[in-house]
Design a protein around this motif. Structure first.
Motif, short mmCIF file in Angstrom:
data_model
loop_
_atom_site.label_atom_id
_atom_site.label_comp_id
_atom_site.label_asym_id
_atom_site.label_seq_id
_atom_site.Cartn_x
_atom_site.Cartn_y
_atom_site.Cartn_z
N ASN A 129 0.84 -1.10 -0.13
CA ASN A 129 -0.18 0.01 -0.19
C ASN A 129 0.81 1.26 -0.05
OD1 ASN A 129 -2.29 -1.57 0.03
ND2 ASN A 129 -2.85 -1.16 2.33
N SER A 130 2.07 1.31 0.75
CA SER A 130 2.85 2.31 0.69
C SER A 130 3.63 2.55 -0.60
CB SER A 130 4.02 2.06 1.81
OG SER A 130 3.35 2.45 2.97
N MET A 131 3.89 1.34 -1.35
CA MET A 131 4.41 1.43 -2.59
C MET A 131 3.52 2.12 -3.58
SD MET A 131 7.47 0.61 -2.26
CE MET A 131 7.51 1.28 -0.67
N TYR A 142 2.04 10.80 6.55
CA TYR A 142 3.55 10.56 6.65
C TYR A 142 3.56 9.15 7.66
CZ TYR A 142 7.94 11.80 8.63
OH TYR A 142 9.37 11.89 9.15
N LYS A 143 2.71 9.20 8.60
CA LYS A 143 2.91 8.10 9.63
C LYS A 143 2.38 6.70 9.01
CE LYS A 143 1.20 6.63 14.17
NZ LYS A 143 0.50 6.98 15.37
N GLU A 144 1.39 7.05 7.95
CA GLU A 144 0.92 5.83 7.32
C GLU A 144 2.01 5.23 6.53
OE1 GLU A 144 -2.59 4.59 3.81
OE2 GLU A 144 -2.70 6.52 5.26
N TYR A 145 2.65 6.28 5.59
CA TYR A 145 3.65 5.79 4.89
C TYR A 145 4.82 4.97 5.66
CZ TYR A 145 6.94 5.95 0.84
OH TYR A 145 7.66 5.34 0.13
N ILE A 146 5.28 5.62 6.33
CA ILE A 146 6.28 5.13 7.17
C ILE A 146 6.06 3.60 7.72
CG2 ILE A 146 8.02 5.26 9.21
CD1 ILE A 146 8.23 8.33 8.44
N LEU A 147 4.90 3.47 8.27
CA LEU A 147 4.40 2.19 8.76
C LEU A 147 4.56 1.13 7.55
CD1 LEU A 147 2.87 0.47 10.63
CD2 LEU A 147 0.72 0.96 9.97
N GLY A 148 4.12 1.47 6.50
CA GLY A 148 4.16 0.42 5.35
C GLY A 148 5.42 0.39 4.76
N SER A 149 6.25 1.38 4.54
CA SER A 149 7.58 1.52 3.72
C SER A 149 8.48 0.78 4.79
CB SER A 149 7.56 2.64 3.20
OG SER A 149 8.01 3.61 4.14
N ALA A 150 8.53 0.97 5.94
CA ALA A 150 9.68 0.74 6.58
C ALA A 150 9.45 -0.16 8.09
CB ALA A 150 10.58 1.94 7.00
N GLU A 151 8.43 0.17 8.69
CA GLU A 151 8.19 -0.45 9.97
C GLU A 151 7.80 -1.74 9.82
OE1 GLU A 151 5.35 1.76 12.47
OE2 GLU A 151 6.50 3.86 12.29
N ARG A 173 8.52 14.19 -4.91
CA ARG A 173 8.04 13.67 -3.66
C ARG A 173 8.64 14.57 -2.60
NH1 ARG A 173 9.64 7.49 -4.58
NH2 ARG A 173 8.17 7.16 -6.26
N THR A 174 7.66 14.86 -1.67
CA THR A 174 8.16 15.53 -0.13
C THR A 174 7.53 14.66 0.74
OG1 THR A 174 8.13 17.63 -1.28
CG2 THR A 174 8.16 17.46 1.06
N TYR A 175 8.19 14.15 1.43
CA TYR A 175 7.71 13.07 2.68
C TYR A 175 7.18 13.84 3.85
CZ TYR A 175 8.63 9.06 -0.65
OH TYR A 175 8.90 8.18 -1.62
N PHE A 176 8.10 14.73 4.29
CA PHE A 176 8.03 15.39 5.30
C PHE A 176 6.87 16.43 5.51
CE2 PHE A 176 12.77 14.48 5.37
CZ PHE A 176 12.82 13.67 6.44
N PRO A 177 6.04 16.06 6.52
CA PRO A 177 4.96 17.03 6.44
C PRO A 177 5.25 18.48 6.95
CG PRO A 177 4.72 15.54 8.33
CD PRO A 177 6.09 15.17 7.45
N ASN A 178 4.51 19.40 6.44
CA ASN A 178 4.52 20.83 6.95
C ASN A 178 6.12 21.46 6.66
OD1 ASN A 178 2.09 20.62 8.14
ND2 ASN A 178 2.77 19.69 9.82
N VAL A 179 6.67 20.78 5.66
CA VAL A 179 8.17 21.32 5.17
C VAL A 179 8.18 21.62 3.71
CG1 VAL A 179 10.33 20.69 4.74
CG2 VAL A 179 9.34 19.85 6.81
N ASN A 180 8.41 22.97 3.56
CA ASN A 180 8.51 23.48 2.19
C ASN A 180 9.91 23.32 1.71
OD1 ASN A 180 8.39 25.09 -0.25
ND2 ASN A 180 8.29 26.94 0.79
N LEU A 181 9.93 22.42 0.74
CA LEU A 181 11.49 22.18 0.27
C LEU A 181 11.89 22.93 -0.77
CD1 LEU A 181 11.50 17.86 -0.09
CD2 LEU A 181 12.36 19.61 1.63
#
Length: 278
Positions: free
Chosen positions: A108-110, A124-133, A183-191
């Motif tokens: 799902n994260s993919m 962000y939390k959902e993505y990290i759960l699926g992609s890494a945790e 892609r910008t994974y970090f929330p509330n961050v303007n890259l």
């Protein structure tokens, strides 16, 4: 003979790991020999899915990922696949009773990487759960080898370790993810206007997870402790290197640890283990 095909499949996963990640290959080498091939097989599966969404720009990524996903569950159900990486992965899933929900969360994260996302804290939390945790949990299933009470004890630490590795990867790959993959994974961050204060807040979050993860590594069985610790040390050094650089600098280049330095870390880890420092 199926045995020969399984051996060839495992060698494909091992080759995939070695070609794509010298750092994880070093860590796997220091696992107990019985654990190495199952972890190669998990890495091979994860890497192939990741390559679909990150690299196959001239192909129908959604079709390829959907097919890879259906082929994965079919392989698990049948106990075989003509895709050697999936064949080696299904063997690990079935032998160690890896929960299919972990695989679903990963895939799902993919899927989330197939389209541009505005990552809220929840996403962000959902993505990290699926992609890494969950990848950490798949590996933990192998490390604990059927000991459910040990698995449950170590579960939150494995998730923390997967999370911290992923967040460091995000910092390391900031330029490529933002400019190359949009892609910008970090929330509330303007890259587009990434600054040192934003970078510092991310680093504080990572530092806390590093400390939590180390406590879990110390509780791992001896068969896996040194290998996981080596990966931890590698990421720790990478994080220290990133912290020393400005936000502007990491938006311009991908930060790395050289292979000679990785070998130095490997010997340092062995010495620490020998004198029971971990």
């Amino acid at each position: 003979m199926k045995l020969l095909f399984d051996q060839v499949s495992e060698e494909c996963s091992k080759l995939t790991t070695k070609r794509y990640s010298t750092s994880f290959s070093f860590g796997i080498y220091f696992l107990n020999t019985k654990l190495r091939m199952p972890i190669y097989s998990i890495y091979g599966f994860v890497r192939f899915a990741d390559e679909i969404v990150d690299s196959f720009h001239n192909y129908d990524k959604k079709y390829l990922l959907d097919k890879f996903s259906s082929d994965t569950f079919e392989a698990i159900e049948l106990g075989i696949s003509l895709n050697p990486v999936l064949n080696s992965f299904q063997k690990v899933v079935n032998h160690y009773h890896i929960d299919k929900e972990l695989i679903t969360l990963f895939l799902n994260s993919m899927q989330m990487d197939l389209q541009e996302q505005v990552y809220t804290p929840a996403l962000y939390k959902e993505y990290i759960l699926g992609s890494a945790e969950v990848v950490g949990l798949m590996c933990l299933k192998v490390f604990t080898n059927g000991n459910q009470s040990e698995y449950e004890l170590l579960k939150p630490y494995a998730m923390k370790l997967g999370s911290v590795f992923q967040k460091i990867n995000f910092l390391r790959d900031l330029k490529e993810d933002h400019k190359g993959l949009k892609r910008t994974y970090f929330p509330n961050v303007n890259l587009s206007n990434f600054c040192d204060n934003q970078k510092k807040s991310i680093e504080i979050e990572i530092e806390e997870e590093f400390n939590d993860a180390l406590a879990g590594i110390k509780m791992l069985p001896k068969s896996s402790r040194i290998g996981v610790y080596l990966s931890y040390i590698y990421y720790r050094k990478l994080f220290i290197k990133i912290k020393a650089l400005s936000a502007e600098r990491i938006m311009k280049e991908r930060i790395r640890i050289s292979n000679p330095r990785k070998i130095g870390l490997m010997f340092d880890c062995v010495i620490r283990h020998k004198f029971n420092a971990i």
